[in-house]
Design a protein around this motif. Structure first.
Motif, PDB file in Angstrom:
ATOM      1  N   ASN A 191     -85.989 124.290  -4.467  1.00 57.99           N
ATOM      2  CA  ASN A 191     -85.933 123.223  -5.472  1.00 57.99           C
ATOM      3  C   ASN A 191     -84.594 123.188  -6.198  1.00 57.99           C
ATOM      4  O   ASN A 191     -84.050 122.122  -6.483  1.00 57.99           O
ATOM      5  N   THR A 192     -84.064 124.371  -6.511  1.00 58.53           N
ATOM      6  CA  THR A 192     -82.819 124.430  -7.269  1.00 58.53           C
ATOM      7  C   THR A 192     -81.614 124.025  -6.431  1.00 58.53           C
ATOM      8  O   THR A 192     -80.780 123.224  -6.846  1.00 58.53           O
ATOM      9  N   VAL A 193     -81.520 124.572  -5.214  1.00 58.26           N
ATOM     10  CA  VAL A 193     -80.343 124.323  -4.379  1.00 58.26           C
ATOM     11  C   VAL A 193     -80.331 122.899  -3.824  1.00 58.26           C
ATOM     12  O   VAL A 193     -79.303 122.226  -3.839  1.00 58.26           O
ATOM     13  N   VAL A 194     -81.487 122.407  -3.366  1.00 57.09           N
ATOM     14  CA  VAL A 194     -81.502 121.091  -2.733  1.00 57.09           C
ATOM     15  C   VAL A 194     -81.194 119.980  -3.729  1.00 57.09           C
ATOM     16  O   VAL A 194     -80.674 118.921  -3.356  1.00 57.09           O
ATOM     17  N   HIS A 195     -81.500 120.201  -5.018  1.00 57.37           N
ATOM     18  CA  HIS A 195     -81.218 119.184  -6.036  1.00 57.37           C
ATOM     19  C   HIS A 195     -79.902 119.447  -6.774  1.00 57.37           C
ATOM     20  O   HIS A 195     -79.622 118.797  -7.778  1.00 57.37           O
ATOM     21  N   SER A 196     -79.123 120.372  -6.275  1.00 59.12           N
ATOM     22  CA  SER A 196     -77.860 120.719  -6.934  1.00 59.12           C
ATOM     23  C   SER A 196     -76.737 119.809  -6.452  1.00 59.12           C
ATOM     24  O   SER A 196     -76.894 119.023  -5.518  1.00 59.12           O
ATOM     25  N   ASP A 197     -75.573 119.960  -7.089  1.00 57.52           N
ATOM     26  CA  ASP A 197     -74.382 119.230  -6.647  1.00 57.52           C
ATOM     27  C   ASP A 197     -73.411 120.180  -5.951  1.00 57.52           C
ATOM     28  O   ASP A 197     -72.195 119.981  -5.981  1.00 57.52           O
ATOM     29  N   LEU A 198     -73.950 121.226  -5.315  1.00 60.59           N
ATOM     30  CA  LEU A 198     -73.111 122.142  -4.553  1.00 60.59           C
ATOM     31  C   LEU A 198     -72.392 121.389  -3.435  1.00 60.59           C
ATOM     32  O   LEU A 198     -72.924 120.441  -2.858  1.00 60.59           O
ATOM     33  N   GLU A 199     -71.189 121.830  -3.122  1.00 63.07           N
ATOM     34  CA  GLU A 199     -70.375 121.133  -2.127  1.00 63.07           C
ATOM     35  C   GLU A 199     -70.913 121.327  -0.708  1.00 63.07           C
ATOM     36  O   GLU A 199     -71.343 122.412  -0.330  1.00 63.07           O
ATOM     37  N   ARG A 200     -70.902 120.224   0.041  1.00 60.96           N
ATOM     38  CA  ARG A 200     -71.222 120.248   1.465  1.00 60.96           C
ATOM     39  C   ARG A 200     -69.979 119.808   2.230  1.00 60.96           C
ATOM     40  O   ARG A 200     -69.362 118.798   1.890  1.00 60.96           O
ATOM     41  N   VAL A 201     -69.614 120.560   3.263  1.00 65.26           N
ATOM     42  CA  VAL A 201     -68.424 120.250   4.061  1.00 65.26           C
ATOM     43  C   VAL A 201     -68.862 119.845   5.469  1.00 65.26           C
ATOM     44  O   VAL A 201     -69.633 120.559   6.115  1.00 65.26           O
ATOM     45  N   TYR A 202     -68.358 118.691   5.918  1.00 66.15           N
ATOM     46  CA  TYR A 202     -68.744 118.163   7.229  1.00 66.15           C
ATOM     47  C   TYR A 202     -67.499 117.854   8.060  1.00 66.15           C
ATOM     48  O   TYR A 202     -66.465 117.431   7.529  1.00 66.15           O
ATOM     49  N   LYS A 203     -67.637 118.021   9.352  1.00 65.79           N
ATOM     50  CA  LYS A 203     -66.623 117.566  10.306  1.00 65.79           C
ATOM     51  C   LYS A 203     -67.234 116.404  11.075  1.00 65.79           C
ATOM     52  O   LYS A 203     -68.324 116.527  11.639  1.00 65.79           O
ATOM     53  N   ILE A 204     -66.537 115.257  11.088  1.00 63.49           N
ATOM     54  CA  ILE A 204     -67.105 114.024  11.628  1.00 63.49           C
ATOM     55  C   ILE A 204     -66.148 113.405  12.650  1.00 63.49           C
ATOM     56  O   ILE A 204     -64.933 113.391  12.466  1.00 63.49           O
ATOM     57  N   LYS A 205     -66.742 112.872  13.707  1.00 60.89           N
ATOM     58  CA  LYS A 205     -65.989 112.098  14.703  1.00 60.89           C
ATOM     59  C   LYS A 205     -66.552 110.686  14.720  1.00 60.89           C
ATOM     60  O   LYS A 205     -67.762 110.502  14.835  1.00 60.89           O
ATOM     61  N   VAL A 206     -65.685 109.684  14.540  1.00 61.12           N
ATOM     62  CA  VAL A 206     -66.112 108.284  14.549  1.00 61.12           C
ATOM     63  C   VAL A 206     -65.407 107.545  15.679  1.00 61.12           C
ATOM     64  O   VAL A 206     -64.354 107.964  16.158  1.00 61.12           O
ATOM     65  N   ASN A 207     -65.978 106.426  16.080  1.00 61.45           N
ATOM     66  CA  ASN A 207     -65.488 105.717  17.270  1.00 61.45           C
ATOM     67  C   ASN A 207     -64.454 104.649  16.947  1.00 61.45           C
ATOM     68  O   ASN A 207     -64.531 103.516  17.440  1.00 61.45           O
ATOM     69  N   GLY A 208     -63.484 104.977  16.124  1.00 60.77           N
ATOM     70  CA  GLY A 208     -62.460 103.994  15.799  1.00 60.77           C
ATOM     71  C   GLY A 208     -61.448 104.533  14.808  1.00 60.77           C
ATOM     72  O   GLY A 208     -61.397 105.734  14.523  1.00 60.77           O
ATOM     73  N   PHE A 209     -60.664 103.618  14.282  1.00 61.49           N
ATOM     74  CA  PHE A 209     -59.558 103.944  13.382  1.00 61.49           C
ATOM     75  C   PHE A 209     -60.036 103.971  11.928  1.00 61.49           C
ATOM     76  O   PHE A 209     -60.783 103.091  11.488  1.00 61.49           O
TER      77      PHE A 209
END
Length: 267
Positions: free
Chosen positions: A131-149
């Motif tokens: 409950n505490t962690v999922v509702h927090s504003d802790l940073e999430r880091v993602y690596k993303i690949k998109v199909n364009g510019f």
């Protein structure tokens, strides 16, 4: 006071049973509908019923409650694509628990990664931590690949945020969420930017309801790959895909500090 509020928070009965037993939410729903669940001595068949840790919940003769005296455990799982973050799936698709095994069946995923996404997923056997962690504003880091510019317009939206009346593109086909507000990204790094595909590393502090897929879909960019690398300072490091690990001593220490700051504490 905040600790009491968290521990006495009302949650759906099926969620309470699922979080504190080996039953899935769908299995809990069936038990409720069959009249096999009692709350404070009275049979309950209403699926909308909510309970707290103060209520006495039984499935048959089995008491369902959180053991506050045990030491909480958190694991890191490197989720591959093609797994559902659920205890069971009516379509018969593979779930994370098929890979994790029965010893983790009672663990709770902290947040979600959709079927096509991969990377770091935290799981715990503590409802308070969830409950505490999922509702927090802790940073999430993602690596993303998109199909364009990634255009200047996309960068400006990453910097300043975005409000959309219709953010259904990129969302799940059964999602009822339409309008969304996207906060400015905490940080981003465009690592490749070309017409055929681009790669970007982003840091945000939410990441639910397919937020990133919806964000890029607004600019006609389909997310081809999405991998979560970090959550609240906990990272995958060299953990192989499909494998899990316990938190390190330092990670547990930082989690305890965070929980204490949030006045929730660790058991």
């Amino acid at each position: 006071m905040k600790n009491n509020k968290i521990q006495n928070e009302l949650v759906r009965l099926n969620k309470f049973i699922s979080h504190n037993s080996g039953y899935s939410r769908r299995e809990a729903d069936k038990l409720i509908e069959e009249g096999r669940v009692t709350v404070n001595g009275k049979p309950v068949t209403n699926l909308a019923t909510k309970v707290s840790n103060n209520d006495k919940v039984l499935v048959g003769k089995r008491v369902i409650k959180e053991d506050k005296n045990r030491i909480a455990t958190v694991i890191v799982y490197n989720k591959p694509k093609g797994e559902i973050v659920s205890k069971s799936d009516p379509q018969g698709r593979k779930t994370i628990f098929d890979s994790l095994g029965s010893k983790y069946k009672h663990f709770l995923p902290i947040g979600r990664l959709d079927y096509a996404s991969e990377g770091l997923l935290l799981l715990t056997d503590s409802v308070d931590i969830l409950n505490t962690v999922v509702h927090s504003d802790l940073e999430r880091v993602y690596k993303i690949k998109v199909n364009g510019f990634i255009s200047k317009k996309v960068e400006e939206a990453m910097q300043n945020g975005l409000v959309l009346e219709d953010a259904s593109s990129g969302g799940h086909k059964d999602s009822k969420i339409k309008g969304m507000t996207f906060a400015p990204f905490l940080a981003y790094d465009i690592q490749r930017n070309e017409q055929n595909f681009s790669r970007v590393k982003v840091v945000i502090n939410e990441g639910k309801n397919r937020e990133l897929r919806r964000f890029f879909a607004h600019f006609n960019l389909d997310v081809m790959d999405l991998k979560r690398l970090e959550f609240g300072g906990i990272s995958l490091n060299n953990l192989p895909t499909g494998k899990s690990r316990f938190l390190t001593r330092e990670e547990y220490k930082n989690l305890r500090i965070f929980m204490n700051e949030e006045n929730a504490g660790l058991s």
